[in-house]
Design a protein around this motif. Structure first.
Motif, PDB file in Angstrom:
ATOM      1  N   THR A   1       6.157   7.406   5.226  1.00  0.00           N
ATOM      2  CA  THR A   1       6.018   7.210   3.769  1.00  0.00           C
ATOM      3  C   THR A   1       7.374   7.240   3.076  1.00  0.00           C
ATOM      4  O   THR A   1       7.427   7.149   1.844  1.00  0.00           O
ATOM      5  N   HIS A   2       8.443   7.372   3.857  1.00  0.00           N
ATOM      6  CA  HIS A   2       9.792   7.289   3.297  1.00  0.00           C
ATOM      7  C   HIS A   2      10.416   5.922   3.544  1.00  0.00           C
ATOM      8  O   HIS A   2      11.583   5.703   3.224  1.00  0.00           O
ATOM      9  N   SER A   3       9.638   5.017   4.114  1.00  0.00           N
ATOM     10  CA  SER A   3      10.157   3.701   4.458  1.00  0.00           C
ATOM     11  C   SER A   3      10.230   2.804   3.225  1.00  0.00           C
ATOM     12  O   SER A   3       9.503   3.007   2.244  1.00  0.00           O
ATOM     13  N   PRO A   4      11.088   1.783   3.250  1.00  0.00           N
ATOM     14  CA  PRO A   4      11.178   0.847   2.119  1.00  0.00           C
ATOM     15  C   PRO A   4       9.864   0.164   1.797  1.00  0.00           C
ATOM     16  O   PRO A   4       9.575  -0.105   0.631  1.00  0.00           O
ATOM     17  N   ILE A   5       9.066  -0.111   2.812  1.00  0.00           N
ATOM     18  CA  ILE A   5       7.832  -0.835   2.543  1.00  0.00           C
ATOM     19  C   ILE A   5       6.826   0.035   1.802  1.00  0.00           C
ATOM     20  O   ILE A   5       6.085  -0.446   0.936  1.00  0.00           O
ATOM     21  N   TYR A   6       6.792   1.323   2.110  1.00  0.00           N
ATOM     22  CA  TYR A   6       5.897   2.229   1.379  1.00  0.00           C
ATOM     23  C   TYR A   6       6.331   2.341  -0.078  1.00  0.00           C
ATOM     24  O   TYR A   6       5.497   2.263  -0.995  1.00  0.00           O
ATOM     25  N   GLU A   7       7.624   2.515  -0.271  1.00  0.00           N
ATOM     26  CA  GLU A   7       8.132   2.637  -1.637  1.00  0.00           C
ATOM     27  C   GLU A   7       7.856   1.376  -2.444  1.00  0.00           C
ATOM     28  O   GLU A   7       7.481   1.432  -3.625  1.00  0.00           O
ATOM     29  N   ALA A   8       7.987   0.196  -1.810  1.00  0.00           N
ATOM     30  CA  ALA A   8       7.721  -1.060  -2.500  1.00  0.00           C
ATOM     31  C   ALA A   8       6.244  -1.183  -2.863  1.00  0.00           C
ATOM     32  O   ALA A   8       5.896  -1.669  -3.952  1.00  0.00           O
ATOM     33  N   LEU A   9       5.373  -0.762  -1.970  1.00  0.00           N
ATOM     34  CA  LEU A   9       3.940  -0.820  -2.251  1.00  0.00           C
ATOM     35  C   LEU A   9       3.571   0.036  -3.453  1.00  0.00           C
ATOM     36  O   LEU A   9       2.840  -0.405  -4.352  1.00  0.00           O
ATOM     37  N   VAL A  10       4.085   1.260  -3.464  1.00  0.00           N
ATOM     38  CA  VAL A  10       3.778   2.177  -4.569  1.00  0.00           C
ATOM     39  C   VAL A  10       4.359   1.651  -5.877  1.00  0.00           C
ATOM     40  O   VAL A  10       3.705   1.675  -6.933  1.00  0.00           O
ATOM     41  N   GLN A  11       5.596   1.166  -5.824  1.00  0.00           N
ATOM     42  CA  GLN A  11       6.245   0.661  -7.029  1.00  0.00           C
ATOM     43  C   GLN A  11       5.530  -0.546  -7.609  1.00  0.00           C
ATOM     44  O   GLN A  11       5.616  -0.824  -8.813  1.00  0.00           O
ATOM     45  N   ASN A  12       4.812  -1.285  -6.766  1.00  0.00           N
ATOM     46  CA  ASN A  12       4.098  -2.465  -7.240  1.00  0.00           C
ATOM     47  C   ASN A  12       2.615  -2.192  -7.486  1.00  0.00           C
ATOM     48  O   ASN A  12       1.793  -3.121  -7.473  1.00  0.00           O
ATOM     49  N   GLY A  13       2.298  -0.922  -7.697  1.00  0.00           N
ATOM     50  CA  GLY A  13       0.967  -0.568  -8.160  1.00  0.00           C
ATOM     51  C   GLY A  13      -0.081  -0.335  -7.101  1.00  0.00           C
ATOM     52  O   GLY A  13      -1.261  -0.158  -7.436  1.00  0.00           O
ATOM     53  N   VAL A  14       0.285  -0.348  -5.849  1.00  0.00           N
ATOM     54  CA  VAL A  14      -0.687  -0.073  -4.792  1.00  0.00           C
ATOM     55  C   VAL A  14      -0.937   1.436  -4.735  1.00  0.00           C
ATOM     56  O   VAL A  14       0.026   2.210  -4.677  1.00  0.00           O
ATOM     57  N   PRO A  15      -2.189   1.873  -4.766  1.00  0.00           N
ATOM     58  CA  PRO A  15      -2.484   3.316  -4.679  1.00  0.00           C
ATOM     59  C   PRO A  15      -1.874   3.939  -3.432  1.00  0.00           C
ATOM     60  O   PRO A  15      -1.792   3.291  -2.392  1.00  0.00           O
ATOM     61  N   GLN A  16      -1.469   5.190  -3.560  1.00  0.00           N
ATOM     62  CA  GLN A  16      -0.782   5.851  -2.457  1.00  0.00           C
ATOM     63  C   GLN A  16      -1.634   5.889  -1.185  1.00  0.00           C
ATOM     64  O   GLN A  16      -1.120   5.731  -0.078  1.00  0.00           O
ATOM     65  N   ALA A  17      -2.942   6.078  -1.348  1.00  0.00           N
ATOM     66  CA  ALA A  17      -3.814   6.144  -0.168  1.00  0.00           C
ATOM     67  C   ALA A  17      -3.819   4.811   0.574  1.00  0.00           C
ATOM     68  O   ALA A  17      -3.741   4.765   1.805  1.00  0.00           O
ATOM     69  N   GLN A  18      -3.883   3.720  -0.185  1.00  0.00           N
ATOM     70  CA  GLN A  18      -3.862   2.401   0.447  1.00  0.00           C
ATOM     71  C   GLN A  18      -2.498   2.099   1.052  1.00  0.00           C
ATOM     72  O   GLN A  18      -2.395   1.495   2.118  1.00  0.00           O
ATOM     73  N   ALA A  19      -1.440   2.516   0.367  1.00  0.00           N
ATOM     74  CA  ALA A  19      -0.092   2.307   0.888  1.00  0.00           C
ATOM     75  C   ALA A  19       0.101   3.072   2.198  1.00  0.00           C
ATOM     76  O   ALA A  19       0.691   2.552   3.154  1.00  0.00           O
ATOM     77  N   THR A  20      -0.404   4.279   2.242  1.00  0.00           N
ATOM     78  CA  THR A  20      -0.313   5.087   3.466  1.00  0.00           C
ATOM     79  C   THR A  20      -1.077   4.426   4.605  1.00  0.00           C
ATOM     80  O   THR A  20      -0.615   4.387   5.746  1.00  0.00           O
ATOM     81  N   GLN A  21      -2.264   3.909   4.290  1.00  0.00           N
ATOM     82  CA  GLN A  21      -3.070   3.241   5.303  1.00  0.00           C
ATOM     83  C   GLN A  21      -2.369   1.995   5.820  1.00  0.00           C
ATOM     84  O   GLN A  21      -2.358   1.717   7.027  1.00  0.00           O
ATOM     85  N   PHE A  22      -1.764   1.229   4.923  1.00  0.00           N
ATOM     86  CA  PHE A  22      -1.038   0.013   5.311  1.00  0.00           C
ATOM     87  C   PHE A  22       0.111   0.346   6.253  1.00  0.00           C
ATOM     88  O   PHE A  22       0.390  -0.402   7.200  1.00  0.00           O
ATOM     89  N   CYS A  23       0.760   1.479   5.994  1.00  0.00           N
ATOM     90  CA  CYS A  23       1.934   1.853   6.791  1.00  0.00           C
ATOM     91  C   CYS A  23       1.593   2.320   8.200  1.00  0.00           C
ATOM     92  O   CYS A  23       2.493   2.559   9.006  1.00  0.00           O
ATOM     93  N   LYS A  24       0.296   2.421   8.511  1.00  0.00           N
ATOM     94  CA  LYS A  24      -0.086   2.802   9.873  1.00  0.00           C
ATOM     95  C   LYS A  24       0.013   1.631  10.840  1.00  0.00           C
ATOM     96  O   LYS A  24       0.145   1.830  12.045  1.00  0.00           O
ATOM     97  N   GLN A  25      -0.060   0.409  10.327  1.00  0.00           N
ATOM     98  CA  GLN A  25       0.024  -0.779  11.181  1.00  0.00           C
ATOM     99  C   GLN A  25       0.841  -1.848  10.467  1.00  0.00           C
ATOM    100  O   GLN A  25       0.298  -2.792   9.886  1.00  0.00           O
TER     101      GLN A  25
END
Length: 831
Positions: free
Chosen positions: A305-329
């Motif tokens: 959750t410290h990766s650039p892709i997680y930060e970009a997801l959150v910054q663009n309005g993606v809920p943290q739970a969904q962003a975390t799930q996306f970062c699993k794969q």
């Protein structure tokens, strides 16, 4: 006491290998099993022949449960007269599968290093470098057990050859090579044996040059004779499988096609594109040998959750739970393998550093042999990215065009790089080099490997864009693609820093050893620890404890409601088309039924061509029109234009695993009588004819079979009948009645290298019809028609295997007796 002292490092080595293996595979001790996709598929393909073996104690040698029917030689056949299996059971201490394979790889490389006269304590470190290769964990996770078994014996074969040619221990080398090669051939992964042969061939070229230079021809002749004996005995013990495989290969996808192809893609083996396109390493991807996630790692993997892709997801309005799930794969991989990858063939930062060190410390042919083999391995793995070399091997090197997945050739480097690396350290710890030379070699090796790692720590994005061919297919917004590239760059930087740390640590250990500040044994122990930690951590990325599941559910297919509905039909022989799985890449259907599809890398060539030209289009038609089915008439219309599916007696189609299957009213049954024969000139015409024919009304037969049907004229008897009376996979009995001789087509796959037809016990010729099926003329009257699968190669091979096994045992006993006789005075003195 001296014997115990000499044996101590070997005892410690075996104990260390056992401990490491058991700790890594500790879930096996809890009653769990490793879930392996390929083993699940293999269990499906082999279910019918395994059940037959348990029921009868005999070998079926053929199965009808996968791809309509095929020889079981590459699926599941027992060869009781090959005694090498007993040796495996002895040296693995009863370890469960697949743990014993890693133990064998560790032990095998350790013994091989001893053959090369390496310090035993250093050999333990070297064993970790080979036996814990990340690639081994990847293939075990996938279920490529035969490949892993073959790789575990590769070092011992080469060690035996080296003993015979370079250390004048011809008898010992002969026995070691014989047993190791026999065990590798029993593993039945000829691609690995082929790569083993490449390593040995390059070695022998250097040996021969040295022999000619030194004029020591007698030594070479004796060693060669010993190796020939070893080869003959090893092949002899495995001759049954080898004869059957050689007999089947021309009929398999490894053989040449009879269909014409003007694209230039076709070879005498696999198609060129099939060999090269999906699993070629891009040139930058070679760096994964040194930096594991250089091109992102697996096709999809987790990021923090410290990766650039997680930060970009959150910054663009993606809920943290969904962003975390996306970062699993996350699709991290940006390398060149179009078929994707489950992970890198990481050899280890420490070992790559030692390999470079070996280039400076090891002198003479040994270095050049290992270096050339390594370079060849790497360049061949480039496949379609280096077509000049790949096409040269495909076109001119025997058997090379029979193998796919060109990246697998890197197993050569997985062996040669650790070997040269450990030999390099062995020289560094010895007395052949001056202290100044040792320090210079260390500095050069450190600056080369450490400098490369440091460059990618500081400038990971200087040479690459981190773009993947698959990015455009994902339909991600531009901001997410940019974040994905940044994440891939961060992954490269992090793993480069990791490799740099291990290089520094290994260099420090060896620097203090060279300076006399650290003794040899502690230095070897520290190197072993560094190699172990380096590889262990990366291995666990791809094969961790979460991959182990309860034993009852491991690698066993579970029947669906659709399967259970079909099993209510007690007819012993019909086929099933399963649309809920990848039909021609999944064998779970074969666990319960005789499947139209399956999962196997060497299916029959003609059946593969039938899939490509006829079955796949017909299945597509079924898919397209499935939703329109409302009545029984709709079902009839659906299958009316599916002649290939019908002639293969496909009685059921699974379209929803939770629903009853569709019954095919046009399935033609086990055998039927046809009123006409359409003769065609060749395979092209035969395949073309399949697009417009009714298999119930005519048989399409190649003109080459006219001699077998000479004198027969069709006089169709509408009252004639034929039905299957009893079924075994290798023994089919039919009851037939007709007032006139009739042309009968059997819904069974034609294979004339084993199937024989009998009418009332008399051998009767049969022919191929409809591209893949069997057909024959049966005379008028009431007859029993029997098809038996009785390949002569099996019985002949088992006799040779038994003789070879006995000869091998006698040879071993003879060498032991000679050793005792030659050392009888030593034994008397000790007593």
């Amino acid at each position: 006491m001296s014997i115990l002292k000499k044996a101590l490092p070997h005892i410690i080595a075996v104990v260390a290998f056992l401990v490491v293996t058991l700790v890594y595979f500790s879930p096996l001790l809890e009653g769990k099993r490793l879930g392996q996709y390929d083993i699940l598929q293999s269990n499906g393909s082999s279910k019918e022949v395994n059940d037959f073996r348990e029921k009868t104690g005999k070998e079926a040698l053929w199965t009808n449960s996968t791809f309509g029917g095929m020889p079981a030689y590459q699926i599941s056949v027992a060869y009781p007269n090959n005694w090498t299996n007993y040796l495996t059971q002895i040296v693995t201490f009863g370890l469960p599968s697949p743990a014993y394979m890693i133990f064998l790889a560790l032990l095998g490389f350790y013994v091989t290093l001893l053959c090369f006269n390496v310090n035993p304590w250093l050999s333990i470190a070297g064993a970790f470098a080979y036996g814990l290769s990340a690639y081994f964990m990847l293939i075990l996770g996938a279920g490529h057990n035969t490949k892993m078994r073959a790789l575990s014996f590769m070092p011992l074969i080469i060690g035996g050859v080296y003993l015979a040619f370079c250390r004048k221990k011809i008898w010992l080398g002969m026995i070691l090579t014989c047993l190791a090669l026999g065990l590798q051939l029993r593993a039945n992964h000829l691609q690995i044996t082929y790569y083993t042969a490449i390593i040995i061939l390059i070695f022998l070229i250097f040996v021969l040059v040295q022999i000619i230079r030194d004029k020591q021809y007698n030594k070479f002749i004796k060693a060669t004779a010993a190796m020939i004996v070893a080869l003959v005995l090893a092949v002899g013990m495995n001759i049954t499988n080898m004869l059957l495989t050689a007999e089947y290969t021309p009929y398999s996808t490894r053989g040449a096609s009879e269909l014409t192809d003007e694209s230039g893609d076709q070879t005498k083996g696999l198609d060129r594109s099939y060999i090269l396109d999906r699993y070629s390493y891009s040139i930058p991807e070679t760096m994964v040998l040194f930096i594991p996630n250089f091109v992102g790692g697996p096709s999809a993997g987790p990021v923090s959750t410290h990766s650039p892709i997680y930060e970009a997801l959150v910054q663009n309005g993606v809920p943290q739970a969904q962003a975390t799930q996306f970062c699993k794969q996350v699709p991290l991989y940006w390398g060149g393998q179009e078929g994707g990858t489950s992970g890198p063939m990481y050899i280890g930062a420490v070992i790559i550093f030692l390999f470079v060190l070996g280039l400076f410390t090891v002198k003479g042919p040994l270095k050049w042999w290992l270096l050339i083999a390594t370079i060849l391995s790497i360049m061949l793995a480039w496949g379609m990215y280096f077509p000049m070399l790949s096409n040269l091997f495909i076109d001119y090197f025997p058997m090379y065009n029979k193998f796919r997945t060109v990246s697998m050739v890197l197993v050569i480097a997985i062996f040669t790089i650790p070997l040269l690396g450990i030999l390099g350290v062995n020289e560094l710890l010895g007395n052949n080099l001056t202290t100044i030379d040792k320090q210079k070699a260390l500095k050069k090796s450190f600056f080369i490997t450490g400098g490369i790692a440091l460059f990618f720590v500081l400038f990971p994005g200087l040479l690459f864009s981190f773009d993947s061919p698959w990015d455009a297919q994902m339909n991600y917004p531009d901001w997410l693609i940019a974040a994905l590239h940044d994440t891939r760059e961060a992954v490269l930087r992090n793993d480069s820093f990791r490799s740099l740390l291990f290089v520094v640590a290994a260099a420090v250990v060896l620097w203090f050893t060279v300076r006399g500040k650290l003794k040899v044994k502690p230095a070897c122990a520290l190197l072993a620890a560094l190699i172990l930690v380096d590889l262990w951590v990366v291995d666990k990325r791809y094969l961790d404890n979460d991959r182990f599941i309860k034993a009852k559910s491991a690698n066993v297919a579970q029947p669906t409601p659709a399967d259970l509905a079909i099993l209510e039909d007690k007819d012993p022989d019909y086929r099933v088309l399963n649309l809920t799985v990848s039909t021609f890449n999944d064998a779970t259907t074969s666990y319960f039924h005789k499947s139209l599809g399956g999962y196997h890398g060497a299916k029959m060539k003609r059946y593969q061509e039938l899939i490509e030209h006829r079955l796949s289009p017909e299945i597509s038609t079924i898919y397209t029109n499935m939703q329109a089915i409302k009545t029984e008439d709709d079902v009839k219309k659906l299958f009316r234009n599916c002649p290939a599916i019908n002639m293969l007696n496909t009685r059921y189609v699974i379209y929803n695993k939770d629903q009853r299957p569709i019954s095919n009213p046009d399935a033609l049954g086990n055998a039927w009588i046809v009123p006409g024969i359409r003769w065609v000139d060749n395979a092209d015409a035969e395949m073309a004819a399949l697009s417009n024919f009714n298999p119930a009304k005519e048989a399409i037969v190649d003109k080459r079979f006219q001699p077998e049907l000479e004198g027969f004229t069709v006089h169709f008897d509408s009252s004639a009948s034929i039905s299957l009376a009893s079924y075994e996979p290798n023994h089919l009995v039919y009851e037939y009645h007709s007032q006139q001789p009739q042309m009968v087509v059997f819904s069974e796959i034609f294979y004339d290298k084993g199937w024989n037809a009998y009418v009332d016990g008399t051998l009767t010729p049969h022919v191929r019809a409809d591209y893949v099926l069997r057909a024959m003329v049966v005379p008028a009257g009431k007859h029993e028609v029997v098809f038996k699968f009785e390949p002569k190669s099996y019985a002949r091979g088992e006799k040779i295997a038994l003789a070879s096994s006995i000869a091998t045992v006698l040879l071993i006993l003879g060498v032991i007796g000679k050793y005792i006789y030659d050392n009888k005075y030593m034994f008397k003195k000790q007593s």
